[in-house]
Design a protein around this motif. Structure first.
Motif, short mmCIF file in Angstrom:
data_model
loop_
_atom_site.label_atom_id
_atom_site.label_comp_id
_atom_site.label_asym_id
_atom_site.label_seq_id
_atom_site.Cartn_x
_atom_site.Cartn_y
_atom_site.Cartn_z
N ALA A 154 0.78 -1.39 -0.22
CA ALA A 154 -0.01 0.11 0.07
C ALA A 154 0.95 1.13 -0.12
O ALA A 154 1.12 2.00 1.17
N ARG A 155 1.40 1.67 -1.26
CA ARG A 155 1.81 2.96 -1.51
C ARG A 155 1.84 3.20 -2.79
O ARG A 155 1.73 2.46 -3.65
N VAL A 156 2.36 4.30 -3.33
CA VAL A 156 2.04 4.89 -4.55
C VAL A 156 3.07 4.04 -5.50
O VAL A 156 4.33 3.91 -5.15
N GLY A 157 2.50 3.10 -6.56
CA GLY A 157 3.49 2.50 -7.33
C GLY A 157 3.53 1.03 -6.73
O GLY A 157 4.16 0.01 -7.40
N GLY A 158 3.02 0.65 -5.73
CA GLY A 158 2.94 -0.48 -5.09
C GLY A 158 2.03 -1.55 -5.35
O GLY A 158 1.21 -1.22 -6.15
N ALA A 159 2.38 -2.89 -5.24
CA ALA A 159 1.52 -3.80 -5.89
C ALA A 159 -0.09 -3.97 -5.40
O ALA A 159 -0.20 -3.83 -4.14
N ASP A 195 -2.88 -9.36 -12.00
CA ASP A 195 -1.57 -9.77 -11.97
C ASP A 195 -0.56 -8.64 -11.52
O ASP A 195 0.10 -8.60 -10.72
N ASP A 196 -0.79 -7.46 -12.43
CA ASP A 196 0.22 -6.45 -12.44
C ASP A 196 -0.26 -5.21 -12.05
O ASP A 196 0.32 -3.83 -12.34
N MET A 197 -1.59 -5.14 -11.33
CA MET A 197 -1.96 -3.66 -11.16
C MET A 197 -1.14 -3.13 -10.06
O MET A 197 -0.69 -3.63 -9.11
N ARG A 198 -1.11 -1.61 -9.84
CA ARG A 198 -0.59 -0.81 -8.94
C ARG A 198 -1.34 0.23 -8.31
O ARG A 198 -2.38 0.72 -8.98
N PHE A 199 -1.16 0.43 -7.08
CA PHE A 199 -1.51 1.53 -6.30
C PHE A 199 -1.22 2.94 -7.30
O PHE A 199 -0.13 3.17 -7.43
N LEU A 200 -2.16 3.83 -7.61
CA LEU A 200 -2.04 5.06 -7.92
C LEU A 200 -1.86 6.38 -7.11
O LEU A 200 -1.22 7.02 -7.14
N ALA A 201 -2.68 6.17 -6.22
CA ALA A 201 -2.84 7.22 -5.06
C ALA A 201 -3.47 6.59 -3.84
O ALA A 201 -4.23 5.45 -3.90
N LEU A 202 -3.05 7.10 -2.67
CA LEU A 202 -3.64 6.74 -1.43
C LEU A 202 -3.75 7.94 -0.58
O LEU A 202 -2.90 8.65 -0.50
N GLN A 203 -4.86 8.02 0.18
CA GLN A 203 -4.97 9.06 1.32
C GLN A 203 -5.76 8.46 2.54
O GLN A 203 -7.20 8.22 2.53
N ARG A 204 -4.98 7.88 3.03
CA ARG A 204 -5.69 7.08 4.55
C ARG A 204 -6.23 8.05 5.43
O ARG A 204 -5.96 9.16 5.66
N PRO A 205 -7.53 7.66 5.89
CA PRO A 205 -8.23 6.28 5.45
C PRO A 205 -9.31 6.30 4.54
O PRO A 205 -10.46 5.50 4.72
N THR A 206 -9.57 7.56 3.54
CA THR A 206 -10.67 7.74 3.17
C THR A 206 -10.56 7.50 1.36
O THR A 206 -11.64 7.48 0.81
N LEU A 247 -8.34 5.39 -1.98
CA LEU A 247 -7.32 4.52 -2.86
C LEU A 247 -7.69 4.57 -4.28
O LEU A 247 -8.75 4.27 -4.39
N THR A 248 -6.67 4.60 -5.01
CA THR A 248 -6.92 4.42 -6.44
C THR A 248 -6.20 3.53 -6.96
O THR A 248 -4.82 3.44 -6.81
N VAL A 288 -9.81 2.62 -11.06
CA VAL A 288 -10.62 2.42 -10.08
C VAL A 288 -10.39 3.37 -8.78
O VAL A 288 -9.26 3.49 -8.41
N ILE A 289 -11.36 4.04 -8.44
CA ILE A 289 -11.41 4.96 -7.13
C ILE A 289 -12.20 4.29 -6.12
O ILE A 289 -13.43 4.17 -6.59
N VAL A 290 -11.57 4.05 -4.91
CA VAL A 290 -12.56 3.66 -3.69
C VAL A 290 -12.43 4.74 -3.01
O VAL A 290 -11.43 5.12 -2.38
N ARG A 291 -13.57 5.16 -2.28
CA ARG A 291 -13.78 6.05 -1.18
C ARG A 291 -14.37 5.51 0.05
O ARG A 291 -15.32 4.92 -0.15
N LEU A 292 -13.96 5.79 1.10
CA LEU A 292 -14.56 5.46 2.35
C LEU A 292 -14.80 6.68 3.15
O LEU A 292 -14.19 7.52 3.42
#
Length: 216
Positions: free
Chosen positions: A85-90, A107-118, A120-121, A140-144
């Motif tokens: 869970a980091r930008v560019g992480g698996a 298989d090869d998807m990556r995190f593009l952005a994270l703003q904990r805890p609300t 992740l993309t 995909v953008i997931v919002r909490l």
């Protein structure tokens, strides 16, 4: 003298009206074209997207952990995952851990952005059954959003779609798949983590059948 001035004034007024009419005739097609262009731009701006949401009976931090750890992903999404869970992480989601590398799922998807805890993309691909679309990527953008201390709204916004062919098939696939995934997320906080034993047994059977039917 007054009549001459009056007639001159009328002629000037008539010329002005004629000029205005001529200008309107010239302007009308241009305005129509501008209106059509504006409509086209608005339609282009309204990109199609998949939007789904669910309310989960868990604090936002626990839902965040479910999306951003390998153990969390295995509670609802897939039997195997590699998560960093980091930008560019698996963000590798293995729906079929028994498949060959590159065919396990995302298989090869990556995190593009994270703003904990609300928020992740991550980027995303089509299933192996749709190889042309699988070579591309969507996002995909997931919002909490916390509703209260013990419940969280989870919203998915899936964008980046092409048109026609396998793009349409992939869109239809995930339009049905995301509600299924969100329901499993919700269930994981009610009845416990997903049990993948039956799923894996089905995969082993399918792989065995495929191997038996392969040319010797």
């Amino acid at each position: 003298m007054r009549h001459a001035v009056y007639r001159a004034g009328r002629r000037t007024e008539s010329k002005a009206k004629a000029k205005a009419k001529e200008m309107n005739m010239v302007r009308a097609p241009w305005l129509a074209t501008l209106a059509l262009l504006s409509c086209a731009l608005m339609a282009h701006a309204q990109e199609r997207a998949i939007d789904k949401q669910v309310v989960v009976a868990a604090p936002i931090e626990k839902v965040w952990q479910a999306w951003t750890t390998s153990a969390g992903i295995q509670t609802f999404f897939a039997p195997e995952a590699e998560i960093d869970a980091r930008v560019g992480g698996a963000f590798h989601i293995h729906m079929d851990p028994l498949a060959a590398p590159g065919m396990k799922g995302a298989d090869d998807m990556r995190f593009l952005a994270l703003q904990r805890p609300t928020m992740l993309t991550f980027d995303w691909n089509a299933p192996p059954s749709l190889p042309e679309a699988r070579a591309q990527r969507t996002f995909v953008i997931v919002r909490l959003t916390p509703i209260d201390a013990q419940s969280t709204r989870v919203s998915i916004h899936h964008v980046g779609w092409g048109d026609g062919g396998e793009w349409d098939k992939t869109y239809a696939y995930f339009d049905k798949a995301w509600p299924f995934i969100l329901d499993k997320l919700k269930a994981s906080f009610v009845s416990g983590p997903a049990d993948w034993s039956e799923w894996m047994a089905g995969l082993r059977k399918a792989h065995a059948a495929s191997a038996a039917s392969a040319p010797k």
